[in-house]
Design a protein around this motif. Structure first.
Motif, mmCIF file in Angstrom:
data_model
loop_
_atom_site.group_PDB
_atom_site.id
_atom_site.type_symbol
_atom_site.label_atom_id
_atom_site.label_comp_id
_atom_site.label_asym_id
_atom_site.label_seq_id
_atom_site.Cartn_x
_atom_site.Cartn_y
_atom_site.Cartn_z
ATOM 1 N N LYS A 51 0.807 -1.230 0.000
ATOM 2 C CA LYS A 51 0.000 0.000 0.000
ATOM 3 C C LYS A 51 0.835 1.273 0.000
ATOM 4 O O LYS A 51 0.319 2.345 -0.246
ATOM 5 C CB LYS A 51 -0.936 0.015 1.223
ATOM 6 N N ASN A 52 2.125 1.167 0.271
ATOM 7 C CA ASN A 52 2.933 2.382 0.372
ATOM 8 C C ASN A 52 3.744 2.662 -0.899
ATOM 9 O O ASN A 52 4.752 3.352 -0.841
ATOM 10 C CB ASN A 52 3.853 2.306 1.594
ATOM 11 N N ILE A 53 3.291 2.173 -2.057
ATOM 12 C CA ILE A 53 3.948 2.493 -3.321
ATOM 13 C C ILE A 53 3.394 3.828 -3.809
ATOM 14 O O ILE A 53 2.178 3.972 -3.975
ATOM 15 C CB ILE A 53 3.723 1.389 -4.373
ATOM 16 N N LYS A 54 4.294 4.802 -4.034
ATOM 17 C CA LYS A 54 3.801 6.107 -4.487
ATOM 18 C C LYS A 54 3.827 6.240 -6.002
ATOM 19 O O LYS A 54 3.054 6.998 -6.569
ATOM 20 C CB LYS A 54 4.546 7.253 -3.816
ATOM 21 N N LYS A 55 4.729 5.510 -6.701
ATOM 22 C CA LYS A 55 4.713 5.508 -8.164
ATOM 23 C C LYS A 55 5.472 4.289 -8.667
ATOM 24 O O LYS A 55 6.185 3.623 -7.908
ATOM 25 C CB LYS A 55 5.267 6.801 -8.746
ATOM 26 N N TYR A 56 5.308 4.023 -9.951
ATOM 27 C CA TYR A 56 5.999 2.897 -10.576
ATOM 28 C C TYR A 56 6.402 3.288 -11.992
ATOM 29 O O TYR A 56 5.872 4.235 -12.563
ATOM 30 C CB TYR A 56 5.093 1.659 -10.614
ATOM 31 N N GLU A 57 7.338 2.540 -12.540
ATOM 32 C CA GLU A 57 7.730 2.677 -13.942
ATOM 33 C C GLU A 57 7.795 1.266 -14.519
ATOM 34 O O GLU A 57 8.377 0.378 -13.908
ATOM 35 C CB GLU A 57 9.104 3.340 -14.076
ATOM 36 N N LEU A 58 7.194 1.085 -15.677
ATOM 37 C CA LEU A 58 7.186 -0.212 -16.338
ATOM 38 C C LEU A 58 7.474 0.011 -17.810
ATOM 39 O O LEU A 58 6.717 0.716 -18.478
ATOM 40 C CB LEU A 58 5.822 -0.894 -16.145
ATOM 41 N N HIS A 59 8.588 -0.541 -18.289
ATOM 42 C CA HIS A 59 8.997 -0.315 -19.675
ATOM 43 C C HIS A 59 9.388 -1.622 -20.342
ATOM 44 O O HIS A 59 10.132 -2.420 -19.770
ATOM 45 C CB HIS A 59 10.194 0.644 -19.748
ATOM 46 N N ILE A 60 8.902 -1.812 -21.555
ATOM 47 C CA ILE A 60 9.339 -2.890 -22.432
ATOM 48 C C ILE A 60 10.014 -2.197 -23.609
ATOM 49 O O ILE A 60 9.387 -1.406 -24.302
ATOM 50 C CB ILE A 60 8.159 -3.737 -22.955
ATOM 51 N N THR A 61 11.289 -2.473 -23.815
ATOM 52 C CA THR A 61 12.007 -1.799 -24.892
ATOM 53 C C THR A 61 11.999 -2.653 -26.155
ATOM 54 O O THR A 61 11.848 -3.870 -26.083
ATOM 55 C CB THR A 61 13.469 -1.506 -24.498
ATOM 56 N N ASP A 62 12.196 -2.003 -27.292
ATOM 57 C CA ASP A 62 12.244 -2.735 -28.554
ATOM 58 C C ASP A 62 13.557 -3.494 -28.716
ATOM 59 O O ASP A 62 13.715 -4.261 -29.656
ATOM 60 C CB ASP A 62 11.988 -1.812 -29.740
ATOM 61 N N LYS A 63 14.477 -3.308 -27.801
ATOM 62 C CA LYS A 63 15.736 -4.069 -27.798
ATOM 63 C C LYS A 63 15.604 -5.336 -26.959
ATOM 64 O O LYS A 63 16.545 -6.107 -26.845
ATOM 65 C CB LYS A 63 16.887 -3.225 -27.246
#
Length: 158
Positions: A51-63
């Protein structure tokens, strides 16, 4: 002589242009990466998990890299990364409303880094999966995601 030098400069500029252009092409799996990025972002469940996650980043690259980063309100950061060349399978635990997608690799191929952890400081380890919380995921979406991950993995092996 000036015409020859000018022509030589133009030819050299064109050669350099084509050399730089050849290195700037997109990766081998641009279509799959775009589709997976869009689906995972669209169905990401920020309310699930800690519950204490303030933000996330999720990336799938073309490499062929999958990068997932979670930022906690206490300053802790968890970072997961793997090359999709090592992709094995997808598992989904949950229902159409919410669940967790497990992106599994062939071995300990997922890099796990934890920063600012109050219990242990900075920790580096390896894992066999990345767990991503999702919501509103239909069976067709899951099948499509699994197919795209397989296609990308195959393209990366070529």
């Amino acid at each position: 002589m000036k015409k020859f030098t000018f022509s030589l400069k133009i030819c050299a500029a064109l050669v350099l242009y084509f050399v730089f252009l050849s290195f700037s092409t997109s990766g081998p799996a641009e279509e799959e990466a775009g589709y997976m990025q869009q689906k995972l972002t669209e169905h990401y469940n920020a309310e699930s998990g800690p519950k204490n996650i303030k933000k996330y980043e999720l990336h799938i690259t073309d490499k062929g890299f999958c990068r997932y980063k979670r930022f906690f309100s206490n300053g802790k950061v968890e970072y997961f990364s793997c090359n999709l060349m090592k992709f094995k399978e997808l598992d989904y635990l949950g229902n159409t409303h919410s669940g967790t997608l497990f992106l599994r690799t062939k071995g300990d191929d997922v890099i796990v880094q934890t920063y600012n952890d109050s219990r242990g400081g900075d920790i580096d380890s390896m894992s066999t999966f990345i767990a991503i919380p999702l919501k509103n995921l239909e069976a067709e979406d899951l099948i499509d995601l699994s197919d795209k991950f397989r296609q990308m993995s195959l393209k990366l092996h070529q």
